[in-house]
Each structure stands twice: as C-alpha cells, then as structure tokens.
Design an enzyme around this catalytic site. Structure first.
Site, mmCIF file in Angstrom:
data_model
loop_
_atom_site.group_PDB
_atom_site.id
_atom_site.type_symbol
_atom_site.label_atom_id
_atom_site.label_comp_id
_atom_site.label_asym_id
_atom_site.label_seq_id
_atom_site.Cartn_x
_atom_site.Cartn_y
_atom_site.Cartn_z
ATOM 1 N N GLY A 1 0.783 -1.233 0.000
ATOM 2 C CA GLY A 1 0.000 0.000 0.000
ATOM 3 C C GLY A 1 0.814 1.283 0.000
ATOM 4 C CB SER A 2 4.316 2.207 -0.822
ATOM 5 O OG SER A 2 4.463 1.785 -2.156
ATOM 6 C CG ASN A 3 2.157 3.265 -5.593
ATOM 7 O OD1 ASN A 3 2.669 4.254 -6.112
ATOM 8 N ND2 ASN A 3 2.739 2.073 -5.604
ATOM 9 C CG MET B 1 -0.872 -7.982 -7.332
ATOM 10 S SD MET B 1 -0.137 -6.858 -8.546
ATOM 11 C CE MET B 1 1.010 -7.971 -9.321
ATOM 12 N NE ARG B 2 -7.300 -12.042 -6.363
ATOM 13 C CZ ARG B 2 -7.261 -13.378 -6.334
ATOM 14 N NH1 ARG B 2 -7.861 -14.073 -7.285
ATOM 15 N NH2 ARG B 2 -6.650 -14.010 -5.367
ATOM 16 C CG ASN C 1 -3.157 -1.131 -13.279
ATOM 17 O OD1 ASN C 1 -3.087 -1.320 -12.070
ATOM 18 N ND2 ASN C 1 -2.421 -1.814 -14.142
ATOM 19 C CG HIS D 1 2.351 -2.395 -15.482
ATOM 20 N ND1 HIS D 1 1.988 -3.613 -14.936
ATOM 21 C CD2 HIS D 1 3.409 -2.631 -16.289
ATOM 22 C CE1 HIS D 1 2.804 -4.547 -15.410
ATOM 23 N NE2 HIS D 1 3.663 -3.985 -16.234
HETATM 24 C C1 GAR Z 1 3.509 -1.253 -7.478
HETATM 25 O O1 GAR Z 1 4.878 -1.268 -7.761
HETATM 26 C C2 GAR Z 1 2.701 -1.376 -8.758
HETATM 27 O O2 GAR Z 1 3.312 -0.802 -9.854
HETATM 28 C C3 GAR Z 1 2.588 -2.864 -8.904
HETATM 29 O O3 GAR Z 1 2.388 -3.325 -7.596
HETATM 30 C C4 GAR Z 1 3.116 -2.500 -6.692
HETATM 31 C C5 GAR Z 1 2.240 -2.183 -5.499
HETATM 32 O O4 GAR Z 1 2.993 -1.598 -4.483
HETATM 33 N N1 GAR Z 1 1.481 -3.208 -9.758
HETATM 34 C C6 GAR Z 1 1.535 -4.157 -10.693
HETATM 35 O O5 GAR Z 1 2.501 -4.873 -10.869
HETATM 36 C C7 GAR Z 1 0.254 -4.296 -11.492
HETATM 37 N N2 GAR Z 1 0.463 -5.114 -12.666
HETATM 38 P P1 GAR Z 1 2.308 -0.920 -3.239
HETATM 39 O O6 GAR Z 1 1.354 -1.936 -2.623
HETATM 40 O O7 GAR Z 1 3.441 -0.580 -2.324
HETATM 41 O O8 GAR Z 1 1.582 0.312 -3.726
#
Ligand code: GAR
Length: 198
Positions: A14-16, A94-95, A111, A113
């Site tokens: 959940g950092s984003n 991730m789904r 999204n 990526h």
């Molecule tokens: C992020 O790096 C995002 O780009 C990736 O999951 C991570 C989530 O990090 N998403 C994908 O790979 C989607 N295909 P977070 O939970 O720290 O935000």
C-alpha cells in the site's frame, strides 16, 4: 471545486495508496478516498486505510488465482457504488478485472504498472526489464480495459536501469517514481472531471 470520490484497490503493502492519501491530507489533491478494498486479508494497504481513517474492506476473491469470482466482482461493484465512488484506482491490485466492473465504471478505472507499457505487461515487470537487458524502464498509469495492462496510456515516467541493479533495487527506484506519478495523474483527472461536472 468538487472533490473526486476515489475507491482504491490493492493487494500489497500500500505504499502508493499511502502516497495518494497523504497528498489528499496535505490538501494537494481535490479528492476523497471513500473506500480501500483488498483481495488479501492481511495486506498492508488495509492498515494504511485504517491509519488514514478510510473505510477498508477485504473481499475474499474465491477460487480463481488471477481474477475475482464473478459474484465477488458484483459485490465489489455494489460496495463501490454504495460508497459513491467515481474513480476506481488500482494501486497494486493483482487481479484482472472483468466486464461487470468494467461496464459499471467505463473509463473510470485506472491502473499503475511498473514498466513502460506496452513493454513488460504482467507480473514483476521490473525483473522482466532487467532480464531483457534494458537500459531504461519506468512506470505507467493507464485506463483499464479487458486486457492485461493494455488500456490507453495516460502518463509514464522513465527510470534508468543502473549497471549494479538487482530486481529489488530497481523495483525500489521505480516505486519512488510511482509515488510521484500516480497521485499527480489522479490530481489532473480530478481537475478535468470537476471541470466536466461544472
Ligand atoms: C507497485 O509497484 C505497482 O506498480 C505494482 O504493484 C506495486 C504495489 O505496491 N502493480 C503491478 O505490478 C500491477 N500489474 P504498493 O502496494 O506498495 O503500492
């Protein structure tokens, strides 16, 4: 200006999500996060939601590995509608989403990526870029369609690949770029959608 109602979906730490909620809290993003949803019961993103006082929901995904059970996707749409969500934000979810939610939120799902799409869709995109011998990779924000990481691109940020990079160091630097790019894109969409409403 009216505030854009967000629903954030994620499967990870959940950092984003944190970067988005922090920007809202600082008054730099004209949005309200109404709901955070995860398909993983102990995902960090649910903790982040609680820390910021945002309602959080765990939805048990069902028997599939890469998508939600159709009834669960319907449940998700119901929750998002009940919360008044206008923009669905996938922050490490991730789904793959299917037609129920895509039709409920047309061009209203974005999204993030960790590659310069269309290069390296799918899982561990940073490791794919490293293994391919790329010199530059990055991150992309795009609208979600029925494909895997294939919808219309909204914005991208480049991240150089350094000679000593490991998958972990590269992913870390991509995540720094993500935490700037994603909230900035949401702020732009919020401004555009507020203008369209007025
Ligand atoms: C992020 O790096 C995002 O780009 C990736 O999951 C991570 C989530 O990090 N998403 C994908 O790979 C989607 N295909 P977070 O939970 O720290 O935000």
């Amino acid at each position: 200006m009216s505030r854009l109602a967000l629903g954030i979906l994620g499967s990870g730490k959940g950092s984003n999500c944190r970067a988005i909620l922090a920007k809202i809290r600082r008054g730099e993003l004209a949005a309200d996060c109404r709901l955070v949803v995860s398909d993983v019961a102990d995902a960090g993103i649910l903790e982040v939601a609680r820390e910021f006082g945002v309602p959080d929901v765990f939805l048990s995904p069902g028997k599939f590995r890469a998508k939600l059970e159709p009834e669960v996707e319907q449940q998700l749409v119901r929750r998002l509608h009940e919360a008044g969500v206008e923009l669905v934000v996938l922050a490490g979810f991730m789904r793959v989403l299917k037609s129920t939610i895509l039709q409920a939120f047309p061009r209203r799902i974005i999204n993030l990526h960790p590659s310069l799409l269309p290069k390296f869709p799918g899982r561990e995109a940073w490791a794919q870029a490293l293994a391919a011998g790329e010199k530059v990779t990055g991150c992309t924000v795009h609208f979600v369609d029925a494909g895997v990481d294939s919808g219309e691109i909204i914005a991208q940020r480049e991240v150089p690949i350094l000679p000593n990079d490991t998958p972990a160091t590269l992913h870390e630097r991509i995540q720094l770029a993500e935490r700037e790019l994603f909230p900035a894109v949401i702020a732009e969409l919020a401004a555009k959608m507020a203008t369209a409403k007025s």
